[in-house]
Design a protein around this motif. Structure first.
Motif, short mmCIF file in Angstrom:
data_model
loop_
_atom_site.label_atom_id
_atom_site.label_comp_id
_atom_site.label_asym_id
_atom_site.label_seq_id
_atom_site.Cartn_x
_atom_site.Cartn_y
_atom_site.Cartn_z
N GLU A 61 56.49 50.31 26.11
CA GLU A 61 57.48 50.25 27.19
C GLU A 61 58.81 50.84 26.74
N ILE A 62 59.17 50.60 25.48
CA ILE A 62 60.43 51.15 24.95
C ILE A 62 60.35 52.67 24.94
N GLU A 63 59.22 53.21 24.49
CA GLU A 63 59.05 54.66 24.46
C GLU A 63 59.12 55.24 25.87
N LYS A 64 58.47 54.58 26.82
CA LYS A 64 58.50 55.07 28.20
C LYS A 64 59.91 55.07 28.77
N ASN A 65 60.67 54.05 28.44
CA ASN A 65 62.05 53.96 28.95
C ASN A 65 62.95 55.03 28.37
N ASN A 66 62.59 55.55 27.20
CA ASN A 66 63.41 56.57 26.54
C ASN A 66 62.94 58.00 26.80
N LEU A 67 61.94 58.17 27.67
CA LEU A 67 61.40 59.49 27.92
C LEU A 67 62.35 60.36 28.72
N ASN A 68 62.34 61.64 28.41
CA ASN A 68 63.00 62.65 29.24
C ASN A 68 62.15 63.91 29.18
N LYS A 69 62.59 64.96 29.81
CA LYS A 69 61.76 66.17 29.91
C LYS A 69 61.51 66.83 28.55
N ASP A 70 62.34 66.52 27.56
CA ASP A 70 62.17 67.11 26.24
C ASP A 70 61.60 66.14 25.22
N SER A 71 60.94 65.09 25.69
CA SER A 71 60.48 64.04 24.77
C SER A 71 59.25 64.44 23.96
N PHE A 72 58.49 65.41 24.43
CA PHE A 72 57.23 65.74 23.78
C PHE A 72 57.30 67.05 23.01
N LEU A 73 56.70 67.06 21.82
CA LEU A 73 56.51 68.28 21.04
C LEU A 73 55.03 68.62 21.06
N ARG A 74 54.70 69.90 21.17
CA ARG A 74 53.31 70.31 21.22
C ARG A 74 53.04 71.35 20.14
N ARG A 75 51.89 71.24 19.53
CA ARG A 75 51.48 72.26 18.56
C ARG A 75 49.98 72.44 18.63
N GLU A 76 49.55 73.68 18.79
CA GLU A 76 48.12 73.98 18.84
C GLU A 76 47.66 74.46 17.47
N LYS A 77 46.55 73.89 17.00
CA LYS A 77 45.92 74.37 15.77
C LYS A 77 44.60 75.01 16.14
N GLN A 78 44.29 76.10 15.47
CA GLN A 78 43.13 76.90 15.82
C GLN A 78 42.13 76.88 14.66
N TYR A 79 40.87 76.67 15.00
CA TYR A 79 39.82 76.55 13.99
C TYR A 79 38.63 77.42 14.35
N ARG A 80 37.96 77.90 13.32
CA ARG A 80 36.66 78.54 13.52
C ARG A 80 35.59 77.52 13.18
N ILE A 81 34.53 77.48 13.98
CA ILE A 81 33.45 76.54 13.74
C ILE A 81 32.47 77.15 12.76
N ASP A 82 32.19 76.42 11.69
CA ASP A 82 31.29 76.88 10.64
C ASP A 82 29.90 77.16 11.21
N ASN A 83 29.34 78.30 10.82
CA ASN A 83 27.99 78.71 11.23
C ASN A 83 27.86 78.98 12.73
N LYS A 84 28.97 79.08 13.41
CA LYS A 84 28.91 79.41 14.83
C LYS A 84 29.95 80.48 15.10
N ASP A 85 29.66 81.38 16.02
CA ASP A 85 30.64 82.40 16.40
C ASP A 85 31.54 81.83 17.49
N MET A 86 32.26 80.78 17.13
CA MET A 86 33.07 80.08 18.12
C MET A 86 34.41 79.69 17.53
N PHE A 87 35.39 79.64 18.38
CA PHE A 87 36.75 79.30 18.04
C PHE A 87 37.16 78.11 18.91
N VAL A 88 37.93 77.19 18.36
CA VAL A 88 38.43 76.08 19.17
C VAL A 88 39.91 75.89 18.88
#
Length: 198
Positions: A61-88
């Protein structure tokens, strides 16, 4: 005329050195996606995997009360799947504050999936050493979890483990286990930072 041709050749060499050029490495490179049965299977697979939640921590509840439009940080990490021609691509969403280098993780989900299309990229490294190790993937459209979905989550879906090898552990949180984790995520070969749509 010879100066024009020479200028064109030099310009082409510089362009290829900077931008690189693609070359086929398997039969798959010559099959249009509309006729590629393997790619069609991958598309079906992507429909069920994109947006899959791997971890969700309810906000206090404390975190929710302190939220604003800049409250979240996002970071995408990219991986190759072993033995598969796939990326996630997996997106980690942090809540700002709390830790010296960032905030606590509140949401982790599968944002993007890719499929190796049979092409490699050839470039020069500083105009000296050739580099042909990059693989090119076709991207399935990515999804983005919005803030309201993060705020409304009700229960923890998985566990996270800090990677102690890095001083920047907030950026190296890896998935340890999850009640909802697909088995292919056990086969991450390496962090795969190069990704490009064809």
């Amino acid at each position: 005329m010879k100066y024009i041709i020479l200028t064109f050749i030099v310009g082409l060499i510089v362009f290829v050195s900077v931008k690189g050029c693609f070359y086929p490495t398997s039969y798959r490179a010559f099959i249009p996606k509309s006729l590629d049965s393997e790619y069609k299977e991958f598309e079906k697979f992507s429909q069920q995997e994109l947006g899959r939640v791997l971890y969700a921590r309810p906000l206090t509840e404390i975190e929710k009360n302190n939220l604003n439009k800049d409250s979240f940080l996002r970071r995408e990490k990219q991986y190759r799947i072993d033995n598969k021609d796939m990326f996630v691509g997996i997106e980690f969403v942090y809540l700002k504050g709390g830790m010296p280098r960032g905030g606590r993780t509140v949401y982790v989900y599968i944002k993007e999936l890719g499929y190796y299309g049979g092409w490699n990229k050839w470039t020069f490294n500083l105009f000296i050493l050739p580099n042909t190790t990059q693989r090119i993937y076709n991207s399935i459209k990515s999804v983005t979890i919005n803030n309201s979905q993060i705020i409304q989550n009700k229960e923890i879906i998985g566990n996270l483990k800090n990677n102690k090898k890095s001083a920047y552990e907030i950026y190296d949180i890896v998935i340890e286990s999850s009640l909802n984790k697909p088995s292919y995520l056990n086969h991450f070969e390496e962090n795969y930072d190069y990704f490009e749509d064809l």
